[in-house]
Design a protein around this motif. Sequence first.
Motif, PDB file in Angstrom:
ATOM      1  N   UNK A 139       0.827  -1.208   0.000  1.00 30.29           N
ATOM      2  CA  UNK A 139       0.000   0.000   0.000  1.00 30.29           C
ATOM      3  C   UNK A 139       0.860   1.255   0.000  1.00 30.29           C
ATOM      4  N   UNK A 140       2.077   1.156   0.499  1.00 36.53           N
ATOM      5  CA  UNK A 140       2.954   2.325   0.519  1.00 36.53           C
ATOM      6  C   UNK A 140       3.390   2.709  -0.894  1.00 36.53           C
ATOM      7  N   UNK A 141       3.473   1.773  -1.800  1.00 38.81           N
ATOM      8  CA  UNK A 141       3.951   2.060  -3.152  1.00 38.81           C
ATOM      9  C   UNK A 141       3.027   2.986  -3.942  1.00 38.81           C
ATOM     10  N   UNK A 142       1.713   2.734  -3.973  1.00 39.61           N
ATOM     11  CA  UNK A 142       0.862   3.702  -4.674  1.00 39.61           C
ATOM     12  C   UNK A 142       0.904   5.089  -4.047  1.00 39.61           C
ATOM     13  N   UNK A 143       1.054   5.140  -2.737  1.00 41.40           N
ATOM     14  CA  UNK A 143       1.138   6.428  -2.046  1.00 41.40           C
ATOM     15  C   UNK A 143       2.392   7.168  -2.503  1.00 41.40           C
ATOM     16  N   UNK A 144       3.517   6.460  -2.562  1.00 40.61           N
ATOM     17  CA  UNK A 144       4.752   7.087  -3.023  1.00 40.61           C
ATOM     18  C   UNK A 144       4.637   7.543  -4.469  1.00 40.61           C
ATOM     19  N   UNK A 145       4.018   6.712  -5.305  1.00 40.96           N
ATOM     20  CA  UNK A 145       3.860   7.081  -6.717  1.00 40.96           C
ATOM     21  C   UNK A 145       3.045   8.359  -6.848  1.00 40.96           C
ATOM     22  N   UNK A 146       2.018   8.483  -6.044  1.00 37.40           N
ATOM     23  CA  UNK A 146       1.173   9.679  -6.119  1.00 37.40           C
ATOM     24  C   UNK A 146       1.880  10.903  -5.537  1.00 37.40           C
TER      25      UNK A 146
END
Length: 88
Positions: free
Chosen positions: A29-36
């Motif tokens: 879940x941290x990956x989409x947050x970082x991408x955004x």
Amino acid sequence: MPPRSPTRGRRAHRARTGSRWRRLAPAAQALPVLAHLYKGEPFAQVAAGFGVGTATARRYVRETTALLAEQAPTPERGLRSARRKGWG
């Protein structure tokens, strides 16, 4: 106290809210947050890239940023820490 990782924060949030499952694991879940946040990717692109819905991507970002904000020091505490380290 060192800041907690977003993954640990996500796990604690799930336990606190009683959420039983999510499409992605806490670490994922941290990956989409970082991408955004880092790249400025729109929610639709983030959602498509990680195989989740747009509303889900938006919820992940909103929940994770709220969890990180809870861990942030207050402005007074941050300034005091900066002064101690020689920044002013």
